[in-house]
Design a protein around this motif. Sequence first.
Motif, PDB file in Angstrom:
ATOM      1  N   ALA A  75       0.828  -1.208   0.000  1.00 44.43           N
ATOM      2  CA  ALA A  75       0.000   0.000   0.000  1.00 44.43           C
ATOM      3  C   ALA A  75       0.864   1.261   0.000  1.00 44.43           C
ATOM      4  CB  ALA A  75      -0.932  -0.011   1.211  1.00 44.43           C
ATOM      5  N   VAL A  76       1.852   1.295   0.892  1.00 41.06           N
ATOM      6  CA  VAL A  76       2.716   2.470   0.980  1.00 41.06           C
ATOM      7  C   VAL A  76       3.600   2.580  -0.258  1.00 41.06           C
ATOM      8  CG1 VAL A  76       4.601   3.547   2.266  1.00 41.06           C
ATOM      9  CG2 VAL A  76       2.701   2.474   3.493  1.00 41.06           C
ATOM     10  N   GLY A  77       4.168   1.465  -0.687  1.00 39.80           N
ATOM     11  CA  GLY A  77       5.084   1.495  -1.822  1.00 39.80           C
ATOM     12  C   GLY A  77       4.427   1.881  -3.133  1.00 39.80           C
ATOM     13  N   LEU A  78       3.207   1.399  -3.348  1.00 39.91           N
ATOM     14  CA  LEU A  78       2.538   1.661  -4.626  1.00 39.91           C
ATOM     15  C   LEU A  78       1.770   2.980  -4.641  1.00 39.91           C
ATOM     16  CD1 LEU A  78       1.147  -1.902  -5.462  1.00 39.91           C
ATOM     17  CD2 LEU A  78       3.117  -0.762  -6.499  1.00 39.91           C
ATOM     18  N   LEU A  79       1.245   3.383  -3.495  1.00 38.68           N
ATOM     19  CA  LEU A  79       0.360   4.545  -3.475  1.00 38.68           C
ATOM     20  C   LEU A  79       1.049   5.840  -3.059  1.00 38.68           C
ATOM     21  CD1 LEU A  79      -2.846   2.902  -1.949  1.00 38.68           C
ATOM     22  CD2 LEU A  79      -2.228   3.228  -4.359  1.00 38.68           C
ATOM     23  N   THR A  80       2.316   5.774  -2.653  1.00 41.50           N
ATOM     24  CA  THR A  80       3.041   6.993  -2.305  1.00 41.50           C
ATOM     25  C   THR A  80       3.577   7.656  -3.573  1.00 41.50           C
ATOM     26  OG1 THR A  80       3.731   6.033  -0.192  1.00 41.50           O
ATOM     27  CG2 THR A  80       4.938   7.960  -0.974  1.00 41.50           C
ATOM     28  N   PRO A  81       3.212   8.902  -3.837  1.00 42.46           N
ATOM     29  CA  PRO A  81       3.706   9.579  -5.050  1.00 42.46           C
ATOM     30  C   PRO A  81       5.231   9.654  -5.070  1.00 42.46           C
ATOM     31  CG  PRO A  81       1.895  10.804  -4.055  1.00 42.46           C
ATOM     32  CD  PRO A  81       2.270   9.738  -3.077  1.00 42.46           C
ATOM     33  N   HIS A  82       5.763   9.654  -6.280  1.00 42.64           N
ATOM     34  CA  HIS A  82       7.213   9.648  -6.458  1.00 42.64           C
ATOM     35  C   HIS A  82       7.873  10.880  -5.843  1.00 42.64           C
ATOM     36  CE1 HIS A  82      11.145   9.198  -8.255  1.00 42.64           C
ATOM     37  NE2 HIS A  82      10.997  10.292  -8.963  1.00 42.64           N
ATOM     38  N   TRP A  83       7.216  12.042  -5.933  1.00 39.41           N
ATOM     39  CA  TRP A  83       7.824  13.275  -5.445  1.00 39.41           C
ATOM     40  C   TRP A  83       7.974  13.299  -3.924  1.00 39.41           C
ATOM     41  CZ3 TRP A  83       4.834  15.954  -2.039  1.00 39.41           C
ATOM     42  CH2 TRP A  83       3.448  15.754  -2.097  1.00 39.41           C
ATOM     43  N   VAL A  84       7.225  12.444  -3.223  1.00 30.94           N
ATOM     44  CA  VAL A  84       7.306  12.421  -1.755  1.00 30.94           C
ATOM     45  C   VAL A  84       8.636  11.834  -1.291  1.00 30.94           C
ATOM     46  CG1 VAL A  84       6.276  11.469   0.351  1.00 30.94           C
ATOM     47  CG2 VAL A  84       4.806  12.338  -1.480  1.00 30.94           C
ATOM     48  N   TYR A  85       9.027  10.721  -1.889  1.00 30.57           N
ATOM     49  CA  TYR A  85      10.249  10.047  -1.428  1.00 30.57           C
ATOM     50  C   TYR A  85      11.476  10.366  -2.291  1.00 30.57           C
ATOM     51  CZ  TYR A  85       9.182   6.716  -5.185  1.00 30.57           C
ATOM     52  OH  TYR A  85       8.915   6.136  -6.405  1.00 30.57           O
TER      53      TYR A  85
END
Length: 235
Positions: free
Chosen positions: A67-77
């Motif tokens: 959930a965290v890996g797929l749904l976190t936008p790229h710009w966040v991490y």
Amino acid sequence: MNTLHNFLFNVYPYVCLSVFLMGSLARFDRDQYTWKSDSSQMLRAGQLRWGSNLFHAGILFLFFGHAVGLLTPHWVYEPFISPANKQMLAVVAGGVAGLVCFVGLTLLLHRRIFDPRIRLTSHRTDLFILIILWVQLMLGLVTLPYSISHSDGATMLALSHWAQSVVTFRPDASVLVDMDWPFKVHLVLGMTIFLLFPFSRLVHVWSGFATLAYVLRPYQVVRSRRLGLHTREDR
């Protein structure tokens, strides 16, 4: 094939999510006494304890990790970790959790299939859903070598883009056209598990998340009977 691909990754996710949500509500409303996971802890308790603990620890890590890996936008991490390193982190952490979960689920499945007493008290749907989960875990482990061979992080970005496009109601199946087959089968079977969720013992997962509400509930004020008697006497 284009039509099938578009259906599986543009339409099928919403079919599964709709059945998952509406089916869960309907089952809770109509069949609350089936809202549970049947216990067989009196039989082979040791194997159940090891299998259940390993399975639940692994599956919870995998669920929240996906959930965290797929749904976190790229710009966040992006300021903290590159897509390649994030993908490698997912391979290592997911691989360990997947193996733990696989061992636990194999113990549970072996227990239900090869113990005659447990097999007689098991519903067909219990075995069916355990087998589907076992196959899904196998597929997840099969994807690991493919992820390692594409170490630039492109696979992670494509999967994240598709998942986020589904959540934002702008499905984009085009990013998965050139994806390796294990990833596609893994995604389709994962969505199918959500489709079958309301009709299986998996509904007890809702009860597990609901218990978190007890942390937020206010304290219950309890007055002793003796205090109540003194109060009446004072009056």
